[in-house]
Design a protein around this motif. Sequence first.
Motif, PDB file in Angstrom:
ATOM      1  N   VAL A   1      -9.536  23.271   1.646  1.00 11.70           N
ATOM      2  CA  VAL A   1     -11.245  23.361   2.038  1.00 11.70           C
ATOM      3  C   VAL A   1     -11.745  24.451   0.838  1.00 11.70           C
ATOM      4  N   LEU A   2     -10.800  24.909   0.235  1.00 12.43           N
ATOM      5  CA  LEU A   2     -11.481  25.967  -0.798  1.00 12.43           C
ATOM      6  C   LEU A   2     -11.804  25.369  -2.055  1.00 12.43           C
ATOM      7  N   MET A   3     -10.933  24.116  -2.303  1.00 10.31           N
ATOM      8  CA  MET A   3     -11.412  23.385  -3.700  1.00 10.31           C
ATOM      9  C   MET A   3     -12.730  22.612  -3.165  1.00 10.31           C
ATOM     10  N   LYS A   4     -12.736  22.171  -2.197  1.00 14.44           N
ATOM     11  CA  LYS A   4     -14.050  21.404  -1.797  1.00 14.44           C
ATOM     12  C   LYS A   4     -15.226  22.049  -1.795  1.00 14.44           C
ATOM     13  N   MET A   5     -15.092  23.542  -1.469  1.00 11.15           N
ATOM     14  CA  MET A   5     -16.320  24.438  -1.631  1.00 11.15           C
ATOM     15  C   MET A   5     -16.545  24.558  -2.998  1.00 11.15           C
ATOM     16  N   GLU A   6     -15.578  24.545  -3.811  1.00 12.19           N
ATOM     17  CA  GLU A   6     -15.929  25.002  -5.395  1.00 12.19           C
ATOM     18  C   GLU A   6     -16.546  23.648  -5.996  1.00 12.19           C
ATOM     19  N   VAL A   7     -16.179  22.476  -5.562  1.00 12.07           N
ATOM     20  CA  VAL A   7     -16.748  21.174  -6.042  1.00 12.07           C
ATOM     21  C   VAL A   7     -18.279  21.141  -5.478  1.00 12.07           C
ATOM     22  N   TYR A   8     -18.418  21.406  -4.397  1.00 12.35           N
ATOM     23  CA  TYR A   8     -19.820  21.465  -3.622  1.00 12.35           C
ATOM     24  C   TYR A   8     -20.592  22.407  -4.263  1.00 12.35           C
ATOM     25  N   ALA A   9     -20.047  23.661  -4.734  1.00 13.28           N
ATOM     26  CA  ALA A   9     -20.904  24.734  -5.154  1.00 13.28           C
ATOM     27  C   ALA A   9     -21.615  24.354  -6.576  1.00 13.28           C
ATOM     28  N   LYS A  10     -20.478  23.806  -7.403  1.00 11.44           N
ATOM     29  CA  LYS A  10     -20.734  23.057  -8.827  1.00 11.44           C
ATOM     30  C   LYS A  10     -21.939  22.067  -8.642  1.00 11.44           C
ATOM     31  N   GLU A  11     -21.535  21.180  -7.928  1.00 17.14           N
ATOM     32  CA  GLU A  11     -22.552  19.986  -7.815  1.00 17.14           C
ATOM     33  C   GLU A  11     -23.849  20.327  -7.185  1.00 17.14           C
ATOM     34  N   HIS A  12     -24.120  21.365  -6.373  1.00 19.17           N
ATOM     35  CA  HIS A  12     -25.269  21.619  -5.891  1.00 19.17           C
ATOM     36  C   HIS A  12     -26.119  22.885  -6.260  1.00 19.17           C
ATOM     37  N   GLY A  13     -25.427  23.517  -7.431  1.00 22.00           N
ATOM     38  CA  GLY A  13     -25.823  24.755  -7.874  1.00 22.00           C
ATOM     39  C   GLY A  13     -26.013  25.883  -6.845  1.00 22.00           C
ATOM     40  N   VAL A  14     -24.928  26.066  -6.168  1.00 24.44           N
ATOM     41  CA  VAL A  14     -24.615  27.027  -5.078  1.00 24.44           C
ATOM     42  C   VAL A  14     -24.041  28.309  -5.991  1.00 24.44           C
TER      43      VAL A  14
END
Length: 212
Positions: free
Chosen positions: A20-33
């Motif tokens: 889940v942590l890697m999934k969150m890092e990818v999401y943050a990068k893609e969505h500018g979070v």
Amino acid sequence: MLDEKLQGYLDSLLPARDGVLMKMEVYAKEHGVPIMEAAGIEAMLQILRIQKPETILEVGTAIGYSALRMAHALPGVQIVTIERDEERLDLAKAYIKEAGKESQIKTIHGDALETLAQASQWAPYDTIFIDAAKGQYKRFFEMYSALLRPGGMIITDNVLFKGLVTAEEIESKRIRNLVKKIDGFNHWLVSHPKFDTVILPVGDGVAISKLR
């Protein structure tokens, strides 16, 4: 701040994240979070491992990345985290549930300038982590330090703001005003009569303040 080559070397030595942590890092990068930079969060986690807090208050949940990193690093800690963006908080709750950390992390929805009473329910805290609206850092610190246990610690992220605190000229008026507030906060913080503070040049700049 470290040069790019040396920072790249240090980043290559950081432990891998998965699930889940890697999934969150990818999401943050893609969505500018905005999430805490890798080197900065590893430094913070090591300090927390040394301190061994039982309770942590986080001001600024975003999608829950820092809260989950702290929960994984300190399996016995209880975390209360505040977020005003309902969409991001809903996503954080989903990630927290996926990671199986619902019993460890409590969430508060609201503007951190208005949630002191709610956060007080679980006070005092051993550690407070501030990573929300940069222009409000001083107000957050003044408000929530009242909930800190004697000898406790406040950690503040982004206090070097991409190195712009030393910039002579900044074209954007908005960024210039924000940098001025962060610089003012830093000077206020290091001279605070009740705290001993050091600013670590890791990640985006991490201030460690220990209550005397």
